[in-house]
Design a protein around this motif. Structure first.
Motif, short mmCIF file in Angstrom:
data_model
loop_
_atom_site.label_atom_id
_atom_site.label_comp_id
_atom_site.label_asym_id
_atom_site.label_seq_id
_atom_site.Cartn_x
_atom_site.Cartn_y
_atom_site.Cartn_z
N VAL A 142 0.36 -1.31 0.48
CA VAL A 142 0.11 0.00 -0.05
C VAL A 142 0.60 1.10 -0.64
O VAL A 142 1.78 1.75 0.46
CB VAL A 142 -0.96 -0.37 1.68
CG1 VAL A 142 -2.07 1.23 1.28
CG2 VAL A 142 -1.34 -1.27 1.44
N GLU A 143 0.73 2.23 -1.05
CA GLU A 143 1.74 3.81 -0.97
C GLU A 143 0.16 4.37 0.16
O GLU A 143 -0.91 4.31 -0.03
CB GLU A 143 1.06 4.19 -2.04
CG GLU A 143 2.11 3.58 -3.13
CD GLU A 143 2.13 4.28 -5.07
OE1 GLU A 143 0.94 5.79 -4.79
OE2 GLU A 143 2.55 3.87 -5.40
N SER A 144 1.15 5.15 1.40
CA SER A 144 0.24 6.51 2.14
C SER A 144 1.28 7.90 1.84
O SER A 144 2.33 7.55 1.29
CB SER A 144 0.92 5.75 3.78
OG SER A 144 -0.11 4.42 3.25
N LYS A 145 0.21 9.11 2.44
CA LYS A 145 0.70 10.21 2.04
C LYS A 145 1.08 10.67 3.37
O LYS A 145 -0.35 10.68 3.72
CB LYS A 145 -0.19 10.64 1.01
CG LYS A 145 0.23 9.94 -0.45
CD LYS A 145 -0.58 10.29 -1.61
CE LYS A 145 -0.17 9.94 -2.59
NZ LYS A 145 -0.74 10.57 -4.12
N ILE A 146 2.06 11.99 2.53
CA ILE A 146 1.51 13.07 4.14
C ILE A 146 1.11 13.67 3.50
O ILE A 146 2.53 14.74 2.34
CB ILE A 146 2.77 13.06 4.88
CG1 ILE A 146 2.66 11.82 6.12
CG2 ILE A 146 3.22 14.11 5.94
CD1 ILE A 146 4.15 12.17 7.17
N THR A 147 0.30 14.95 3.19
CA THR A 147 0.48 16.28 2.15
C THR A 147 -0.92 16.90 2.98
O THR A 147 -1.15 17.36 4.75
CB THR A 147 -1.14 15.68 1.49
OG1 THR A 147 -2.65 15.55 2.17
CG2 THR A 147 -0.72 14.55 0.29
N LYS A 170 -4.54 1.42 7.59
CA LYS A 170 -5.66 1.49 9.32
C LYS A 170 -5.44 0.40 10.28
O LYS A 170 -5.13 0.93 11.42
CB LYS A 170 -6.52 0.80 8.69
CG LYS A 170 -8.01 1.82 7.82
CD LYS A 170 -8.77 1.28 7.22
CE LYS A 170 -9.88 2.24 6.73
NZ LYS A 170 -11.06 1.88 6.79
N ASN A 171 -3.67 -0.20 9.94
CA ASN A 171 -3.60 -1.13 11.07
C ASN A 171 -2.34 -0.31 11.40
O ASN A 171 -1.64 -0.60 12.97
CB ASN A 171 -2.92 -2.40 10.70
CG ASN A 171 -1.65 -1.84 9.58
OD1 ASN A 171 -1.60 -1.51 8.99
ND2 ASN A 171 -0.90 -3.31 8.81
N ILE A 172 -1.82 0.88 11.57
CA ILE A 172 -0.53 1.50 11.86
C ILE A 172 -1.26 2.30 12.89
O ILE A 172 -2.44 3.46 12.43
CB ILE A 172 -0.49 2.90 10.94
CG1 ILE A 172 0.68 1.25 10.42
CG2 ILE A 172 0.99 3.17 11.54
CD1 ILE A 172 1.52 2.99 8.73
N ASN A 173 -1.01 2.66 14.67
CA ASN A 173 -1.38 3.20 15.44
C ASN A 173 0.07 3.84 16.06
O ASN A 173 0.73 3.13 15.93
CB ASN A 173 -2.47 3.18 16.36
CG ASN A 173 -3.31 2.28 15.83
OD1 ASN A 173 -4.40 3.38 15.61
ND2 ASN A 173 -3.87 1.02 15.36
N GLY A 174 -0.17 5.13 16.55
CA GLY A 174 0.94 5.96 17.65
C GLY A 174 1.22 6.74 17.39
O GLY A 174 -0.09 7.81 17.42
N VAL A 194 -3.92 7.18 14.35
CA VAL A 194 -5.34 6.51 14.78
C VAL A 194 -5.75 6.23 13.73
O VAL A 194 -6.20 6.29 13.23
CB VAL A 194 -6.85 7.20 16.02
CG1 VAL A 194 -7.76 5.85 16.37
CG2 VAL A 194 -6.00 7.26 16.85
N ASN A 195 -6.10 4.35 12.95
CA ASN A 195 -5.94 3.71 12.27
C ASN A 195 -5.50 4.18 11.29
O ASN A 195 -6.60 4.24 10.09
CB ASN A 195 -7.59 3.50 12.64
CG ASN A 195 -8.02 2.72 13.38
OD1 ASN A 195 -7.81 2.17 14.09
ND2 ASN A 195 -9.24 2.90 13.75
#
Length: 301
Positions: free
Chosen positions: A17-22, A40-44, A61-62
């Motif tokens: 999966v590709e994810s972004k910070i914008t 969605k499995n990343i939390n911290g 969250v998620n």
């Protein structure tokens, strides 16, 4: 299992999966909107910094996080670095630096003229420039102040939306309207701004500094009378006169350097008695002064 890689070129690669910070800008480019979109499995925990200064500590969250940041008006550069640090619950650290570009934005200005006396030649005035961006006070840049396009204060720093300068109106200033203008400097992300208002210089109001005189009976009493303007300076010239108990004694006295000399001849009275009379002082109106009339109590004993 998915593996977490460091964020690179605005893309966090989490296989597959590709994810972004914008970021986006809103509210006439006054608000920075940061958005993090991860699986969605990343939390911290997430820490946001702008040029190294923390602006928010929160949680992912998620895989999701959004934050709105009102850009302080003291920020004056076109480009800033948004530092994003995410610590996931499973001990991974994701880092990304994003260049935030703030375009030039318009400001508004108002001018206030404040004075403790009527605005006349010789007065001192305080000129206040208020600089805003939307509803927010601007806290950066400089203002130049002018009267009829002649600078009387330059590079006055804007602090909490205001820059202030004082100006002494020359005693010989002509009675007319003058233009007070300001120029706001702007900076790399704020446009410059100009504004002006009218300053009307009025005639002087004349006064004397006493309300009564004590005189000897049956005598000539030469009295030196000084006339002042609203700034408590001597009026340089004019015509004056006076009455006693309504009877004109002299109406052609010439004021010279703020002063005239009147001679009051008092009547004889019985020993131990006191007589009161009224002297009415008058000054005629001219190009620089309004007319004045004042009753002075004469106490004769």
């Amino acid at each position: 299992n998915s593996s977490i890689a460091q964020i690179d070129n605005d893309i966090l690669t989490l296989t597959p999966v590709e994810s972004k910070i914008t970021y986006t800008l809103s509210n006439n480019n006054q608000t920075l909107n940061v958005k993090v979109s991860l699986p969605k499995n990343i939390n911290g925990k997430i820490n946001l910094k702008l040029n190294g200064m923390t602006i928010n500590n929160s949680k992912v969250v998620n895989g999701s996080y959004t934050y709105k940041y009102d850009i302080p008006t003291q920020l004056s550069k076109a480009n800033y670095t948004l530092n994003v640090i995410i610590q996931t619950n499973d001990g991974k650290v994701l880092r990304k630096n994003v260049t935030v570009t703030i375009p030039k934005r318009d400001v508004t200005s108002t001018i206030t003229i404040r004075n403790s006396t009527p605005i006349e030649a010789g007065s001192t005035i305080e000129v206040i420039a208020t600089i805003k961006m939307g509803k927010n006070n601007v806290d950066h840049g400089y203002v130049t102040f002018k009267i009829n396009n002649q600078t009387f204060a330059s590079k006055v720093k804007v602090v909490n939306g205001k820059a202030t300068a004082t100006y002494n109106l020359a005693p010989t200033l002509k009675l007319k309207d003058y233009e007070i203008s300001i120029v706001y400097s702007g900076d790399e992300n704020k446009n410059s701004n100009r504004n002006s208002t009218t300053l009307s210089v009025k005639k002087h109001h004349v006064h004397v500094d006493f309300d009564s005189l004590e005189l000897f009976a049956d005598s000539d009493n030469p009295i030196r009378i000084y006339f002042y303007d609203s700034n408590n300076n001597y009026i340089p010239y004019g015509q004056a006169g006076y009455k006693i108990n309504g009877k004109t004694i002299n109406s052609t006295l010439q004021i010279d350097g703020g002063v005239v000399i009147v001679n009051i001849k008092t009547p004889r009275i019985k020993d131990g008695e006191t007589l009161k009379q009224t002297m009415t002082l008058k000054v005629g109106e001219n190009n620089n002064h309004y007319a004045m009339s004042k009753d002075i109590e004469l106490i004769i004993s």
